[in-house]
Write a protein that holds these residues in place. Sequence first.
Motif, PDB file in Angstrom:
ATOM      1  N   ARG A 156       3.840  -8.909 -17.729  1.00 19.48           N
ATOM      2  CA  ARG A 156       2.636  -9.667 -17.424  1.00 19.48           C
ATOM      3  C   ARG A 156       2.931 -10.934 -16.617  1.00 19.48           C
ATOM      4  O   ARG A 156       2.204 -11.268 -15.676  1.00 19.48           O
ATOM      5  N   ALA A 157       4.014 -11.627 -16.956  1.00 23.89           N
ATOM      6  CA  ALA A 157       4.309 -12.900 -16.278  1.00 23.89           C
ATOM      7  C   ALA A 157       4.505 -12.665 -14.775  1.00 23.89           C
ATOM      8  O   ALA A 157       4.001 -13.424 -13.944  1.00 23.89           O
ATOM      9  N   ILE A 158       5.234 -11.593 -14.443  1.00 20.45           N
ATOM     10  CA  ILE A 158       5.483 -11.304 -13.027  1.00 20.45           C
ATOM     11  C   ILE A 158       4.191 -10.869 -12.344  1.00 20.45           C
ATOM     12  O   ILE A 158       3.861 -11.332 -11.252  1.00 20.45           O
ATOM     13  N   ALA A 159       3.444  -9.989 -13.030  1.00 19.79           N
ATOM     14  CA  ALA A 159       2.195  -9.507 -12.443  1.00 19.79           C
ATOM     15  C   ALA A 159       1.268 -10.681 -12.144  1.00 19.79           C
ATOM     16  O   ALA A 159       0.657 -10.751 -11.074  1.00 19.79           O
ATOM     17  N   GLU A 160       1.199 -11.620 -13.102  1.00 22.54           N
ATOM     18  CA  GLU A 160       0.293 -12.757 -12.910  1.00 22.54           C
ATOM     19  C   GLU A 160       0.743 -13.662 -11.784  1.00 22.54           C
ATOM     20  O   GLU A 160      -0.061 -14.120 -10.976  1.00 22.54           O
ATOM     21  N   LEU A 161       2.056 -13.871 -11.724  1.00 24.17           N
ATOM     22  CA  LEU A 161       2.598 -14.729 -10.667  1.00 24.17           C
ATOM     23  C   LEU A 161       2.288 -14.134  -9.288  1.00 24.17           C
ATOM     24  O   LEU A 161       1.804 -14.820  -8.384  1.00 24.17           O
ATOM     25  N   VAL A 162       2.575 -12.847  -9.155  1.00 24.21           N
ATOM     26  CA  VAL A 162       2.365 -12.191  -7.860  1.00 24.21           C
ATOM     27  C   VAL A 162       0.871 -12.137  -7.527  1.00 24.21           C
ATOM     28  O   VAL A 162       0.459 -12.434  -6.406  1.00 24.21           O
ATOM     29  N   ALA A 163       0.067 -11.796  -8.538  1.00 22.89           N
ATOM     30  CA  ALA A 163      -1.377 -11.686  -8.306  1.00 22.89           C
ATOM     31  C   ALA A 163      -1.945 -13.029  -7.862  1.00 22.89           C
ATOM     32  O   ALA A 163      -2.728 -13.097  -6.912  1.00 22.89           O
ATOM     33  N   ARG A 164      -1.532 -14.080  -8.545  1.00 24.84           N
ATOM     34  CA  ARG A 164      -2.071 -15.404  -8.214  1.00 24.84           C
ATOM     35  C   ARG A 164      -1.702 -15.783  -6.775  1.00 24.84           C
ATOM     36  O   ARG A 164      -2.536 -16.212  -5.995  1.00 24.84           O
ATOM     37  N   GLY A 165      -0.431 -15.591  -6.439  1.00 22.50           N
ATOM     38  CA  GLY A 165       0.021 -15.947  -5.094  1.00 22.50           C
ATOM     39  C   GLY A 165      -0.701 -15.162  -4.015  1.00 22.50           C
ATOM     40  O   GLY A 165      -1.103 -15.714  -2.988  1.00 22.50           O
ATOM     41  N   LEU A 166      -0.876 -13.864  -4.262  1.00 27.20           N
ATOM     42  CA  LEU A 166      -1.524 -13.029  -3.251  1.00 27.20           C
ATOM     43  C   LEU A 166      -3.009 -13.373  -3.116  1.00 27.20           C
ATOM     44  O   LEU A 166      -3.566 -13.357  -2.023  1.00 27.20           O
ATOM     45  N   LYS A 167      -3.630 -13.710  -4.264  1.00 28.00           N
ATOM     46  CA  LYS A 167      -5.045 -14.118  -4.195  1.00 28.00           C
ATOM     47  C   LYS A 167      -5.177 -15.399  -3.391  1.00 28.00           C
ATOM     48  O   LYS A 167      -6.084 -15.537  -2.581  1.00 28.00           O
ATOM     49  N   GLU A 168      -4.251 -16.322  -3.632  1.00 25.75           N
ATOM     50  CA  GLU A 168      -4.292 -17.581  -2.875  1.00 25.75           C
ATOM     51  C   GLU A 168      -4.107 -17.319  -1.389  1.00 25.75           C
ATOM     52  O   GLU A 168      -4.629 -18.048  -0.551  1.00 25.75           O
ATOM     53  N   ALA A 169      -3.356 -16.269  -1.068  1.00 24.34           N
ATOM     54  CA  ALA A 169      -3.137 -15.936   0.339  1.00 24.34           C
ATOM     55  C   ALA A 169      -4.330 -15.153   0.912  1.00 24.34           C
ATOM     56  O   ALA A 169      -4.302 -14.742   2.065  1.00 24.34           O
ATOM     57  N   GLY A 170      -5.338 -14.933   0.081  1.00 29.68           N
ATOM     58  CA  GLY A 170      -6.576 -14.340   0.592  1.00 29.68           C
ATOM     59  C   GLY A 170      -6.725 -12.843   0.377  1.00 29.68           C
ATOM     60  O   GLY A 170      -7.645 -12.231   0.916  1.00 29.68           O
ATOM     61  N   TYR A 171      -5.836 -12.241  -0.416  1.00 32.53           N
ATOM     62  CA  TYR A 171      -5.937 -10.801  -0.635  1.00 32.53           C
ATOM     63  C   TYR A 171      -6.747 -10.492  -1.887  1.00 32.53           C
ATOM     64  O   TYR A 171      -6.798 -11.284  -2.823  1.00 32.53           O
ATOM     65  N   HIS A 172      -7.343  -9.319  -1.868  1.00 35.74           N
ATOM     66  CA  HIS A 172      -8.013  -8.818  -3.058  1.00 35.74           C
ATOM     67  C   HIS A 172      -6.954  -8.091  -3.888  1.00 35.74           C
ATOM     68  O   HIS A 172      -6.283  -7.197  -3.368  1.00 35.74           O
TER      69      HIS A 172
END
Length: 227
Positions: free
Chosen positions: A10-26
């Motif tokens: 979960r920690a990795i998934a959340e980190l990656v998800a957050r970063g990608l969302k900030e970069a504008g991805y769904h």
Amino acid sequence: MRILIVEDERAIAELVARGLKEAGYHVEVADSGAEALKRVEAAEHDLLILDLMLPDGSGLELLEKLRLGGTDVPVLILSALGAVDDRVQGLERGADDYLGKPFCFPELLARVRALLRRGQSLAERLQVADLVLDCTRRKATRAGEPIDLAPKEFSVLEFLMRHRGHPMSRTKIVQHVWGTSYDGLTNVVDVYIRLLRSKVDQPWPEKLIRTVRKVGYVIEGEGAPRR
Ligand code: CA
């Protein structure tokens, strides 16, 4: 741009998800192979980020299943198994890139961007038998003769041609072309296929668009091989 992260930590998934969302991805996250298959089936993605050790099996098996099923979405493997063997195996089974854990997010983002760019520029020209789509100029020709297509007709045809030889369901076509999962639109697909057939197939002896019973539609012919 829609990215599916397949990761059970979960920690990795959340980190990656957050970063990608900030970069504008769904971003979507699946925490098992089964969940990932369900999501790939349910919607079109532009990129998959895939962990290799999943609670219900190996990411490599999942990747193989996806490729055999005709999914040509770019796949970035993200895994602690950084050994050369795993890297080679991943690439051989149809991954597009590989990043070992631990990684730093900026490097992941750079690779994601590169893969997405590649995905866009890959097939600017699609061909099935003598039917050719120029996706940059949005022009269609068959046997060299221009075919006049409305924008949505072009999009439906492009979607089928990007998956040539693999039947696409009405739901998938609607999701991709109309960007919605609203089921009431699936009949519209039949209307568009009729229009396309009248323009793309009817004047020629070889019919390229086929109905696959209980599935949807597929385009195939004696064209250039699928890349
Ligand atoms: Ca894992």
